[in-house]
Write a protein that holds these residues in place. Structure first.
Motif, PDB file in Angstrom:
ATOM      1  N   THR A  69      19.497  24.138  49.763  1.00 52.42           N
ATOM      2  CA  THR A  69      20.916  23.758  49.760  1.00 52.42           C
ATOM      3  C   THR A  69      21.130  22.397  50.428  1.00 52.42           C
ATOM      4  O   THR A  69      21.800  21.515  49.884  1.00 52.42           O
ATOM      5  CB  THR A  69      21.754  24.820  50.475  1.00 52.42           C
ATOM      6  OG1 THR A  69      21.596  26.080  49.814  1.00 52.42           O
ATOM      7  CG2 THR A  69      23.226  24.444  50.463  1.00 52.42           C
ATOM      8  N   ALA A  70      20.528  22.215  51.601  1.00 51.63           N
ATOM      9  CA  ALA A  70      20.712  20.939  52.310  1.00 51.63           C
ATOM     10  C   ALA A  70      20.088  19.782  51.525  1.00 51.63           C
ATOM     11  O   ALA A  70      20.709  18.724  51.365  1.00 51.63           O
ATOM     12  CB  ALA A  70      20.085  21.031  53.701  1.00 51.63           C
ATOM     13  N   PHE A  71      18.885  20.003  51.016  1.00 49.65           N
ATOM     14  CA  PHE A  71      18.199  18.926  50.290  1.00 49.65           C
ATOM     15  C   PHE A  71      18.909  18.607  48.979  1.00 49.65           C
ATOM     16  O   PHE A  71      18.943  17.444  48.553  1.00 49.65           O
ATOM     17  CB  PHE A  71      16.751  19.340  50.028  1.00 49.65           C
ATOM     18  CG  PHE A  71      15.907  18.238  49.457  1.00 49.65           C
ATOM     19  CD1 PHE A  71      15.731  17.049  50.140  1.00 49.65           C
ATOM     20  CD2 PHE A  71      15.290  18.389  48.232  1.00 49.65           C
ATOM     21  CE1 PHE A  71      14.951  16.030  49.622  1.00 49.65           C
ATOM     22  CE2 PHE A  71      14.503  17.375  47.703  1.00 49.65           C
ATOM     23  CZ  PHE A  71      14.333  16.198  48.397  1.00 49.65           C
ATOM     24  N   THR A  72      19.471  19.604  48.330  1.00 50.33           N
ATOM     25  CA  THR A  72      20.215  19.377  47.092  1.00 50.33           C
ATOM     26  C   THR A  72      21.387  18.437  47.336  1.00 50.33           C
ATOM     27  O   THR A  72      21.612  17.472  46.590  1.00 50.33           O
ATOM     28  CB  THR A  72      20.727  20.708  46.518  1.00 50.33           C
ATOM     29  OG1 THR A  72      19.616  21.570  46.267  1.00 50.33           O
ATOM     30  CG2 THR A  72      21.503  20.489  45.233  1.00 50.33           C
ATOM     31  N   LEU A  73      22.138  18.723  48.387  1.00 49.26           N
ATOM     32  CA  LEU A  73      23.265  17.847  48.730  1.00 49.26           C
ATOM     33  C   LEU A  73      22.771  16.454  49.081  1.00 49.26           C
ATOM     34  O   LEU A  73      23.366  15.446  48.674  1.00 49.26           O
ATOM     35  CB  LEU A  73      24.049  18.443  49.904  1.00 49.26           C
ATOM     36  CG  LEU A  73      25.201  17.577  50.445  1.00 49.26           C
ATOM     37  CD1 LEU A  73      26.237  17.316  49.357  1.00 49.26           C
ATOM     38  CD2 LEU A  73      25.844  18.251  51.653  1.00 49.26           C
ATOM     39  N   ALA A  76      21.866  14.535  45.908  1.00 43.27           N
ATOM     40  CA  ALA A  76      23.086  14.159  45.194  1.00 43.27           C
ATOM     41  C   ALA A  76      23.746  12.965  45.879  1.00 43.27           C
ATOM     42  O   ALA A  76      24.274  12.057  45.222  1.00 43.27           O
ATOM     43  CB  ALA A  76      24.050  15.340  45.138  1.00 43.27           C
ATOM     44  N   MET A  77      23.670  12.943  47.211  1.00 40.85           N
ATOM     45  CA  MET A  77      24.266  11.829  47.956  1.00 40.85           C
ATOM     46  C   MET A  77      23.476  10.537  47.771  1.00 40.85           C
ATOM     47  O   MET A  77      24.042   9.445  47.871  1.00 40.85           O
ATOM     48  CB  MET A  77      24.353  12.193  49.440  1.00 40.85           C
ATOM     49  CG  MET A  77      25.383  13.262  49.758  1.00 40.85           C
ATOM     50  SD  MET A  77      27.071  12.761  49.325  1.00 40.85           S
ATOM     51  CE  MET A  77      27.353  11.480  50.539  1.00 40.85           C
ATOM     52  N   VAL A  78      22.171  10.620  47.513  1.00 41.24           N
ATOM     53  CA  VAL A  78      21.397   9.409  47.222  1.00 41.24           C
ATOM     54  C   VAL A  78      21.966   8.721  45.985  1.00 41.24           C
ATOM     55  O   VAL A  78      22.163   7.499  45.959  1.00 41.24           O
ATOM     56  CB  VAL A  78      19.904   9.750  47.008  1.00 41.24           C
ATOM     57  CG1 VAL A  78      19.161   8.542  46.428  1.00 41.24           C
ATOM     58  CG2 VAL A  78      19.257  10.165  48.317  1.00 41.24           C
ATOM     59  N   VAL A  79      22.231   9.517  44.948  1.00 40.26           N
ATOM     60  CA  VAL A  79      22.794   8.960  43.713  1.00 40.26           C
ATOM     61  C   VAL A  79      24.200   8.431  43.957  1.00 40.26           C
ATOM     62  O   VAL A  79      24.551   7.312  43.549  1.00 40.26           O
ATOM     63  CB  VAL A  79      22.816  10.032  42.607  1.00 40.26           C
ATOM     64  CG1 VAL A  79      23.468   9.488  41.342  1.00 40.26           C
ATOM     65  CG2 VAL A  79      21.401  10.511  42.308  1.00 40.26           C
ATOM     66  N   GLY A 323      23.391  16.962  37.388  1.00 38.14           N
ATOM     67  CA  GLY A 323      22.071  17.518  37.094  1.00 38.14           C
ATOM     68  C   GLY A 323      21.359  17.993  38.341  1.00 38.14           C
ATOM     69  O   GLY A 323      20.728  19.060  38.353  1.00 38.14           O
ATOM     70  N   ILE A 324      21.463  17.232  39.423  1.00 37.57           N
ATOM     71  CA  ILE A 324      20.817  17.606  40.678  1.00 37.57           C
ATOM     72  C   ILE A 324      21.415  18.892  41.230  1.00 37.57           C
ATOM     73  O   ILE A 324      20.698  19.810  41.649  1.00 37.57           O
ATOM     74  CB  ILE A 324      20.952  16.468  41.706  1.00 37.57           C
ATOM     75  CG1 ILE A 324      20.104  15.270  41.273  1.00 37.57           C
ATOM     76  CG2 ILE A 324      20.552  16.926  43.103  1.00 37.57           C
ATOM     77  CD1 ILE A 324      20.294  14.042  42.134  1.00 37.57           C
ATOM     78  N   LEU A 325      22.730  18.987  41.228  1.00 36.33           N
ATOM     79  CA  LEU A 325      23.407  20.120  41.846  1.00 36.33           C
ATOM     80  C   LEU A 325      23.063  21.449  41.185  1.00 36.33           C
ATOM     81  O   LEU A 325      22.961  22.479  41.864  1.00 36.33           O
ATOM     82  CB  LEU A 325      24.930  19.899  41.811  1.00 36.33           C
ATOM     83  CG  LEU A 325      25.451  18.726  42.651  1.00 36.33           C
ATOM     84  CD1 LEU A 325      26.941  18.521  42.414  1.00 36.33           C
ATOM     85  CD2 LEU A 325      25.186  18.970  44.131  1.00 36.33           C
ATOM     86  N   GLY A 384      11.928  14.373  40.539  1.00 42.86           N
ATOM     87  CA  GLY A 384      10.947  14.039  41.564  1.00 42.86           C
ATOM     88  C   GLY A 384      10.944  14.994  42.736  1.00 42.86           C
ATOM     89  O   GLY A 384       9.915  15.553  43.101  1.00 42.86           O
ATOM     90  N   GLY A 385      12.110  15.204  43.364  1.00 43.78           N
ATOM     91  CA  GLY A 385      12.167  16.068  44.536  1.00 43.78           C
ATOM     92  C   GLY A 385      12.004  17.529  44.189  1.00 43.78           C
ATOM     93  O   GLY A 385      11.278  18.270  44.857  1.00 43.78           O
ATOM     94  N   GLY A 386      12.682  17.979  43.124  1.00 38.07           N
ATOM     95  CA  GLY A 386      12.571  19.384  42.739  1.00 38.07           C
ATOM     96  C   GLY A 386      11.169  19.738  42.312  1.00 38.07           C
ATOM     97  O   GLY A 386      10.631  20.793  42.673  1.00 38.07           O
TER      98      GLY A 386
END
Length: 479
Positions: A69-73, A76-79, A323-325, A384-386
């Protein structure tokens, strides 16, 4: 108007193959979310075949779904922060000035490629939008006839070549942030700050070599003369005049149109950053994903000047995070099934895969196989991260077993992870929206880059990997 088939037939050699591939992927590749869903079911079936009970599999799925959850947010904030900074008025003015620098068509293409990769070292989301806007600004020049497709492909090189070797690398950021790592992965890898990944001399050298290679290919592959296809030829509207903010209509909106609050927020962020740099090691501060995002978010607020303009930019950026979320929770579930669903003899799928890669042995063979595996998997799981969360448990365990440096293993993944982006058009989507083009317009050029990058990357990960020593995982200190 010519059809896509006619366009493909008009190309020759590698470009023709690439255009055919682009047409095939556009027709047959489903959305990346579908790939993530399929991945969950494939991993579940594999766990069942490994002897896990259905109850064990569904428990791992549900319990692990929100592990990221934290990494997903954060991703998304990077984008979002990259988009907001790139569309701010000061950056827009900078782009207009930079667009006047190139003096020839080919130089313009290589110039865009170089800048997009340089910006990508700071933030890949910023690189996509910055590169796209720079390509459009150059295309507006009446004194220069440049191939708009080549400009667009050059703008994509930040994400297609070196994005994961930079400071917004999902895998490197994740490995440097203990709070964002799933416990099972943290136990295997420990914490790896940027001093062991992004900022090693080997990684920086590899980044420089790839940038130089990419710029040269972009320069000499740019069409000239009658082969040039301009934005006007493609009926692309190049009007980038910013949308005016509606005037203030009531007294309560005064602060929304004021520069006071953004300036104060910027000063507070600057003071906090100075405090962090004075009291903590520089690499610790630089490696902090939360610090990185705070600085970029506040920078976007300050550059836009007023809360109203900033929020307008945020609203435009949010769709790019969708897409990330919705995908990252599925990757978290896959990682949980791989690492927690025990089967026969108490072994998980992750442990079986780790044994397979361990049997490859240490040295160059290990890094080359890991790189090739990452490239192939990246064609079907464009994240990449997922995807790192899916690969990391068994890849990093294997690296430990064979004595391969863990930080370099992350960088092998990172440099290889960028390669599929040159073929799979998923990550082109935000850039294509900026450019007003389709994937088939760019893939002919990006596929050519892929053909050169692949052997060079494999050679670099092998040669540079021999310069590292193994360092055991470093676990974070208890609070």
């Amino acid at each position: 108007m010519t059809s896509a088939t006619d366009e493909v037939r008009s190309e020759k050699g590698l470009a023709r193959v690439a255009q055919s591939l682009a047409g095939w992927t556009e027709k047959w590749f489903p959305d990346a979310y579908v790939f993530a869903l399929v991945g969950v079911f494939v991993v579940s079936v594999a766990a069942l075949a490994n002897g896990s009970s259905p109850q064990t599999v569904v428990d791992a799925f549900g319990d692990g779904f929100w592990d990221l959850t934290a990494f997903t947010l954060q991703m998304a904030m990077v984008v979002l922060t990259g988009y907001v900074v790139a569309t701010s008025p000061p950056v827009a003015r900078l782009i207009d000035r930079l667009a006047l620098v190139p003096q020839s068509a080919r130089t313009a293409v290589s110039f865009v490629a170089f800048l997009s990769m340089s910006v990508s070292f700071l933030n890949w989301g910023l690189s996509l939008v910055f590169g796209g806007l720079l390509a459009r600004a150059i295309a507006r020049r009446s004194d220069l006839r440049v191939d708009y497709r080549a400009l667009g492909a050059a703008a994509f090189m930040g994400l297609g070549a070196v994005w994961a070797l930079g400071m917004s690398s999902s895998a490197a950021q994740l490995q440097a942030t203990a709070a964002s790592l799933p416990p099972a992965l943290l136990e295997i890898t420990g914490v790896l700050d940027f001093g062991t990944t992004i900022f090693t001399w080997q990684s920086l050298l590899m980044c420089v070599i790839i940038i130089a290679l990419t710029v040269v290919i972009a320069h000499f592959s740019a069409p000239r003369g009658a082969a040039v296809t301009t934005a006007q030829d493609l009926d692309v509207d190049l009007d980038d005049r910013p949308k005016e903010v509606a005037p203030r209509s009531r007294p309560g909106e005064w602060l929304e149109y004021s520069r006071i609050l953004p300036a104060l927020a910027g000063l507070m962020t600057l003071g906090w950053l100075i405090s962090q740099l004075v009291t903590k090691p520089v690499l610790t501060v630089v490696s902090s994903l939360n610090a990185y995002l705070l600085v970029f978010l506040m920078l976007g607020l300050v550059l836009h000047g007023t809360p109203r303009k900033f929020l307008q930019a945020v609203a435009l950026a949010v769709p790019a995070t969708a897409g990330i979320l919705v995908q990252f929770p599925l990757y978290a579930a896959m990682a949980a099934i791989l690492t927690k669903a025990e089967g026969r003899n108490g072994l998980t799928i992750s442990e079986h895969l780790a044994e397979f890669f361990t049997n490859i042995g240490s040295g160059g063979g290990f890094t080359v196989v890991i790189a090739l595996y990452t490239v192939v998997l990246g064609l079907f799981v464009p994240s990449g991260g997922g995807k790192w969360l899916v690969e990391a448990p068994y890849v990093m365990q294997s690296a430990t077993d064979v004595g391969m440096n863990l930080g370099w293993t992350v960088q092998v993944y990172n440099v290889a992870e960028a390669l599929p982006n040159l073929i799979n058009p998923f990550f082109m989507l935000p850039l294509l929206a900026v450019l007003g083009l389709k994937a088939r317009d760019l893939v002919g050029f990006t596929f050519l880059q892929f053909m050169f990058h692949l052997p060079v990357v494999l050679l670099l990960v092998w040669l540079l990997g021999t310069t590292f020593d193994f360092v055991p995982p470093v676990q974070p200190s208890s609070p």
